[in-house]
Design a protein around this motif. Structure first.
Motif, PDB file in Angstrom:
ATOM      1  N   VAL A 383       5.693  -9.127   1.776  1.00  0.00           N
ATOM      2  CA  VAL A 383       5.106  -7.866   1.315  1.00  0.00           C
ATOM      3  C   VAL A 383       5.226  -7.816  -0.204  1.00  0.00           C
ATOM      4  O   VAL A 383       6.334  -7.941  -0.736  1.00  0.00           O
ATOM      5  CB  VAL A 383       5.810  -6.661   1.940  1.00  0.00           C
ATOM      6  CG1 VAL A 383       5.150  -5.359   1.497  1.00  0.00           C
ATOM      7  CG2 VAL A 383       5.824  -6.752   3.454  1.00  0.00           C
ATOM      8  N   ASP A 387       3.864  -2.804  -2.796  1.00  0.00           N
ATOM      9  CA  ASP A 387       3.460  -2.184  -1.529  1.00  0.00           C
ATOM     10  C   ASP A 387       4.636  -1.919  -0.593  1.00  0.00           C
ATOM     11  O   ASP A 387       4.422  -1.462   0.530  1.00  0.00           O
ATOM     12  CB  ASP A 387       2.439  -3.073  -0.815  1.00  0.00           C
ATOM     13  CG  ASP A 387       1.143  -3.204  -1.598  1.00  0.00           C
ATOM     14  OD1 ASP A 387       0.750  -2.210  -2.219  1.00  0.00           O
ATOM     15  OD2 ASP A 387       0.546  -4.302  -1.582  1.00  0.00           O
ATOM     16  N   ILE A 391       3.773   0.841   2.518  1.00  0.00           N
ATOM     17  CA  ILE A 391       3.521   0.456   3.908  1.00  0.00           C
ATOM     18  C   ILE A 391       4.185   1.396   4.903  1.00  0.00           C
ATOM     19  O   ILE A 391       3.854   1.372   6.099  1.00  0.00           O
ATOM     20  CB  ILE A 391       3.998  -0.995   4.179  1.00  0.00           C
ATOM     21  CG1 ILE A 391       5.500  -1.125   3.886  1.00  0.00           C
ATOM     22  CG2 ILE A 391       3.190  -1.999   3.366  1.00  0.00           C
ATOM     23  CD1 ILE A 391       6.074  -2.478   4.224  1.00  0.00           C
ATOM     24  N   ARG A 397      -2.370   0.323   5.945  1.00  0.00           N
ATOM     25  CA  ARG A 397      -2.363  -1.027   6.519  1.00  0.00           C
ATOM     26  C   ARG A 397      -2.891  -1.981   5.457  1.00  0.00           C
ATOM     27  O   ARG A 397      -3.992  -1.804   4.935  1.00  0.00           O
ATOM     28  CB  ARG A 397      -3.226  -1.088   7.777  1.00  0.00           C
ATOM     29  CG  ARG A 397      -2.834  -0.087   8.837  1.00  0.00           C
ATOM     30  CD  ARG A 397      -3.775  -0.136  10.020  1.00  0.00           C
ATOM     31  NE  ARG A 397      -3.575  -1.328  10.806  1.00  0.00           N
ATOM     32  CZ  ARG A 397      -4.523  -1.931  11.511  1.00  0.00           C
ATOM     33  NH1 ARG A 397      -5.763  -1.465  11.494  1.00  0.00           N
ATOM     34  NH2 ARG A 397      -4.252  -3.013  12.218  1.00  0.00           N
TER      35      ARG A 397
END
Length: 454
Positions: A383, A387, A391, A397
Motif C-alpha cells: 500500500v 493511501d 483505505i 478502493r
C-alpha cells in the motif's frame, strides 16, 4: 385526595426554602433573646430591690427606721410589716395600711422575691426579707413598679418585626441571587430551542467565569460541535452511499434492458452473469452497511475472554486460498471482546492478503505495549504510504483492489477498524520491506488470568 402544589420555578423554590429557614432560625433566636432580656431586666430589678430591702432591714433590726421611709427611684415602695400584717413603717409611695404583699418568707429562707399585681395593669416586683428566723419577726418589703418592657409586649412586637424584616431581606436577596445565577440558564434554554437538525451551527452563550453553568454551556457547545460533525458525516455518507449504489444499479439496469430490448443481439448467459455480478455488488454493500450500523450501535452483549493466539491460529487454519499462510502465535494472551466480530476482522485481513499476495502470507501474534499485536503481512505490491489511511475510509478502493475484486463493497477495512476501536484497540497499515503489512492491536486483560476457566 388533593396533592399540594409546589412552586415549579427553581428561583421560587429556593426563595421559599431560604425564607422558611430564615424564619425558623430567627424565631428561635428571637424567642431566646426575648427570654434572656426579660430575665435580665427582672434580675436587675430584683437585685436593686434586694439592695434597698437589705439596707432597711438592717435599720429595722436596730429600731432606726425613719418615718416616712425615704425612697429613691426606681425602688419607691418600702414597708415594714409586723407578724400580724400591720404596716409599721412605709415610704410615701407605699400604703400606710395595706401591706405590699400578704406572703411572708419562711423562717428557714428569709429572702424571697414576689411579683404582686394590685390591679390588672399594675404589678410590683418585691424583695421580702424576714428580720429574724423567729416566727414573730417582722418583714421588710422593698419593690418597684414592673418595668414597661416586662409589663407590655413591646419586646415581642419588636422581635416579630425584626424577624419579618430580616426574613424578607433574606428572601429578596435569595430571589435576586438565584435569578442572577439562573439568567444564563434561561439564555441557554432559549438558544437550545432555536437549534434544529437542519441547522446545528447555533452555539450557546458561555457566561463569564468558570462555574458549573459556564462548564455546562461549554460542554453543551462541544456536544453540539460533535453532533454537527456527526450529522455532516451522515450526510456525506448518504451521498457517497447513494453514489456507490447507483453504479451497480445502473449496470444491472443496462444489462436487463439489453436483454429485454435486444434479445437477438445479446448473449443471454453472459448478460445474466453480468447482472449477477452487479447483484452481488449490491448485496455486499447492503450487508456491510447493516453490519456497520450494528457496530455503531451499543453492544449490549457481555464480552468474552478470548485467547488471541488460539483464535488467530484457528482462523488461519480455517481459511483456504491459493496463497499458503503461516502463523506464529504466542499463547496466554487474553483479551475481552466479541469472538464473532474479531473473526470478521481476521477474515477481512486474510482475504485482503489472499487477493494481493504473490506467494506467501505471514501471520504473527505477540505481546507489545500491554496488548496483543496481530500482524498480517503479504508479499504483494503493498500500500503506498499516501493511501495507508485513506483505505480505511468507506467505499475507498484502490485500483489494484478494484481489478482483483470487482464485486467488493469497499467497506471491509472500514468495518475492521470500527471493530478494533470498539474493542479499544487500533488497526493500521504499517511500514513493510515488501508487500502490505496490517497490524491489529488489542489491549490485554489487566487482572491475573492464569486460570481463565476458573
Amino acid at each position: 385526595m388533593s396533592v399540594r402544589s409546589r412552586p415549579h420555578s427553581i428561583q421560587a423554590r429556593y426563595t421559599l426554602v431560604a425564607a422558611l429557614f430564615a424564619i425558623t432560625v430567627l424565631v428561635t433566636l428571637g424567642t431566646i433573646t426575648d427570654l434572656a432580656i426579660r430575665y435580665q431586666v427582672a434580675s436587675n430589678a430584683f437585685d436593686e430591690a434586694e439592695r434597698v430591702a437589705s439596707q432597711w432591714s438592717a435599720a429595722a433590726r436596730n429600731d432606726s427606721v425613719p418615718r416616712p421611709i425615704p425612697a429613691a427611684a426606681p425602688v419607691e415602695f418600702i414597708q415594714v410589716v409586723d407578724v400580724h400584717g400591720r404596716v409599721v413603717e412605709s415610704s410615701k409611695a407605699a400604703s400606710e395600711t395595706v401591706p405590699l404583699s400578704l406572703r411572708r418568707p419562711p423562717p428557714d429562707d428569709r429572702f424571697q422575691q414576689y411579683t404582686e399585681c394590685p390591679s390588672p395593669d399594675h404589678c410590683l416586683l418585691l424583695q421580702a426579707i424576714r428580720l429574724f428566723p423567729a416566727q414573730d419577726a417582722s418583714v421588710v418589703y422593698a419593690g418597684l413598679a414592673e418595668p414597661a418592657l416586662l409589663a407590655t409586649h413591646r419586646l415581642e412586637y419588636a422581635v416579630a418585626a425584626g424577624t419579618i424584616l430580616i426574613a424578607g431581606v433574606v428572601g429578596w436577596t435569595t430571589w435576586m441571587q438565584v435569578g442572577r445565577t439562573l439568567r444564563p440558564v434561561k439564555a441557554i434554554s432559549t438558544k437550545i430551542s432555536q437549534i434544529t437538525v437542519s441547522d446545528l451551527s447555533v452555539r450557546i452563550p458561555v457566561p463569564p467565569g468558570d462555574d458549573e453553568v459556564a462548564q455546562l454551556a461549554t460542554t453543551a457547545n462541544e456536544t453540539l460541535s460533535q453532533l454537527e460533525g456527526a450529522v455532516e458525516q451522515l450526510r456525506q455518507f448518504a451521498l457517497t452511499t447513494s453514489h456507490e449504489l447507483r453504479t451497480p444499479i445502473a449496470g444491472l439496469r443496462a444489462h436487463l434492458e439489453e436483454a429485454l430490448f435486444y434479445p437477438d443481439d445479446v448473449d443471454t448467459q453472459e448478460t445474466i452473469r453480468a447482472a449477477l455480478v452487479s447483484t452481488d455488488r449490491l448485496d455486499a454493500i447492503v450487508t456491510d452497511l447493516s453490519l456497520l450500523a450494528r457496530l455503531r450501535a451499543e453492544d449490549r452483549q457481555l464480552p468474552e475472554r478470548i485467547d488471541v493466539g488460539e483464535l488467530v491460529t484457528a482462523e488461519v487454519h480455517a481459511q483456504s486460498g491459493p496463497v499458503p499462510m503461516s502463523v506464529t502465535a504466542a499463547s496466554g494472551l487474553w483479551i475481552h471482546g466479541s469472538r464473532m466480530q474479531l473473526i470478521r476482522v481476521l477474515a477481512n485481513l486474510l482475504a485482503n492478503a489472499q487477493r494481493h499476495a504473490a506467494s506467501s502470507i505471514e501471520v504473527t501474534v505477540e505481546e507489545t505495549d500491554g496488548g496483543a499485536a496481530i500482524t498480517v503481512s503479504d508479499d504483494g505490491n503493498g500500500v503506498p504510504p499516501a493511501d495507508r489511511e485513506r483505505i480505511f475510509e468507506r467505499f475507498v478502493r484502490l485500483d489494484d483492489s478494484r481489478r482483483l475484486d470487482a464485486g467488493g463493497s469497499g467497506f471491509g477495512l472500514a468495518i475492521s477498524r470500527d471493530i478494533a476501536q470498539a474493542h479499544h484497540g487500533t488497526l493500521k497499515a504499517a511500514d513493510s520491506s515488501g508487500g502490505a503489512r496490517f497490524v491489529l492491536w488489542l489491549p490485554l486483560i489487566k487482572e491475573d488470568l492464569t486460570h481463565p476457566e476458573a
